[in-house]
Design a protein around this motif. Sequence first.
Motif, PDB file in Angstrom:
ATOM      1  N   ASN A 101     -88.122 156.535  23.409  1.00 34.57           N
ATOM      2  CA  ASN A 101     -87.383 157.794  23.258  1.00 34.57           C
ATOM      3  C   ASN A 101     -88.315 158.924  22.821  1.00 34.57           C
ATOM      4  O   ASN A 101     -88.014 159.688  21.895  1.00 34.57           O
ATOM      5  N   GLY A 104     -84.430 162.626  23.306  1.00 36.22           N
ATOM      6  CA  GLY A 104     -83.178 161.878  23.353  1.00 36.22           C
ATOM      7  C   GLY A 104     -83.388 160.452  23.837  1.00 36.22           C
ATOM      8  O   GLY A 104     -84.516 159.970  23.958  1.00 36.22           O
ATOM      9  N   ARG A 105     -82.285 159.784  24.148  1.00 35.37           N
ATOM     10  CA  ARG A 105     -82.349 158.379  24.529  1.00 35.37           C
ATOM     11  C   ARG A 105     -82.746 158.216  25.997  1.00 35.37           C
ATOM     12  O   ARG A 105     -82.179 158.823  26.880  1.00 35.37           O
ATOM     13  N   ASN A 157     -82.623 163.375  29.224  1.00 36.84           N
ATOM     14  CA  ASN A 157     -82.399 162.114  28.514  1.00 36.84           C
ATOM     15  C   ASN A 157     -81.221 161.381  29.149  1.00 36.84           C
ATOM     16  O   ASN A 157     -80.077 161.804  29.025  1.00 36.84           O
ATOM     17  N   GLY A 182     -80.215 157.955  28.831  1.00 36.23           N
ATOM     18  CA  GLY A 182     -79.493 156.874  28.183  1.00 36.23           C
ATOM     19  C   GLY A 182     -79.371 155.681  29.118  1.00 36.23           C
ATOM     20  O   GLY A 182     -80.176 155.513  30.039  1.00 36.23           O
ATOM     21  N   ASP A 199     -76.723 159.022  27.885  1.00 39.50           N
ATOM     22  CA  ASP A 199     -76.981 160.239  27.117  1.00 39.50           C
ATOM     23  C   ASP A 199     -76.553 161.424  27.990  1.00 39.50           C
ATOM     24  O   ASP A 199     -76.408 161.292  29.208  1.00 39.50           O
ATOM     25  N   ASP A 200     -76.362 162.551  27.386  1.00 34.59           N
ATOM     26  CA  ASP A 200     -75.929 163.736  28.130  1.00 34.59           C
ATOM     27  C   ASP A 200     -76.670 164.974  27.642  1.00 34.59           C
ATOM     28  O   ASP A 200     -76.105 166.056  27.543  1.00 34.59           O
ATOM     29  N   SER A 201     -77.955 164.789  27.346  1.00 36.86           N
ATOM     30  CA  SER A 201     -78.684 165.895  26.738  1.00 36.86           C
ATOM     31  C   SER A 201     -80.012 166.160  27.423  1.00 36.86           C
ATOM     32  O   SER A 201     -80.578 165.294  28.088  1.00 36.86           O
ATOM     33  N   THR A 212     -76.621 170.217  25.831  1.00 39.80           N
ATOM     34  CA  THR A 212     -75.719 169.188  26.353  1.00 39.80           C
ATOM     35  C   THR A 212     -75.411 169.495  27.811  1.00 39.80           C
ATOM     36  O   THR A 212     -74.987 170.607  28.146  1.00 39.80           O
ATOM     37  N   LYS A 260     -73.296 163.395  31.716  1.00 42.34           N
ATOM     38  CA  LYS A 260     -73.685 162.022  31.423  1.00 42.34           C
ATOM     39  C   LYS A 260     -74.792 161.545  32.364  1.00 42.34           C
ATOM     40  O   LYS A 260     -74.708 161.707  33.575  1.00 42.34           O
TER      41      LYS A 260
END
Length: 248
Positions: free
Chosen positions: A126, A145-146, A164, A166, A172-174, A190, A193
């Motif tokens: 990350n 982020g993830r 990011n 996820g 993740d949604d960032s 943000t 997804k």
Amino acid sequence: MMNAKRFTSLALGISLVAHLGLAMANPTGNVYTANERASSISQVRVFDLEQRIELPGIPTGRYAHGLHLSPNDHTLYVANMKSNSVSVIDVATLKETAQIPVGQNPVQIGSTPDGRLAFVSLSAANQLGFIDTTERKVIGKVDVGRTPIQMMATVDGREVYVANQGSSQDPDDSVSIVDPLTRSSIGTVTTGKGAHGVAISTDGAYVFVSNIEAGTVSVIDTNSRKVVDTHKVGAGPNGISFKPSSAQ
């Protein structure tokens, strides 16, 4: 943006891997693809578009994935996911000249417009790693982020936008905004997804982010650092690129 299916069928008639990373070097007219399915030593496949032939492959680290050409088109960087390294390839000689240890699970690579600094997304850690392209070593890392995937620097080189993603189970949604000079995080936006791909308009006004789980593309205003529009595009949008209207 290159259409991978058209390239495969019309230019060469050679079957390529399903998940295809592409890069083209303007001076040579060669196209490079990551042969990421190899179980041990991977390679970059090289195709000469003018002669419509495949040239000898370039050995890299294990599971070559992301490709990035330096701004001057002289160097190809390759993220080796299972070797935790980045290969440095001389485009003129088609040889690997260095392999830089970078950290956990490198996926994609970018650079500043002047090419002095490269970035690599370290998806398992990350983090975003920073590579001094002259010294050919990692000079810092920053938490993002993830599962960061793609990233791109703004046209002035002052900010890097990092998507990011996820996981599919917990997306993740960032998008992280990073200052490459101080190597620090300066903001988060943000989006949708599974933020995955990043492209920036040539005037630097907007960032476009493909959201692989949401099936959308978010449009970020770089002045306000806010999403100003969202476009539904269909299932699983992956990479993204920007072409100005004058080039259409």
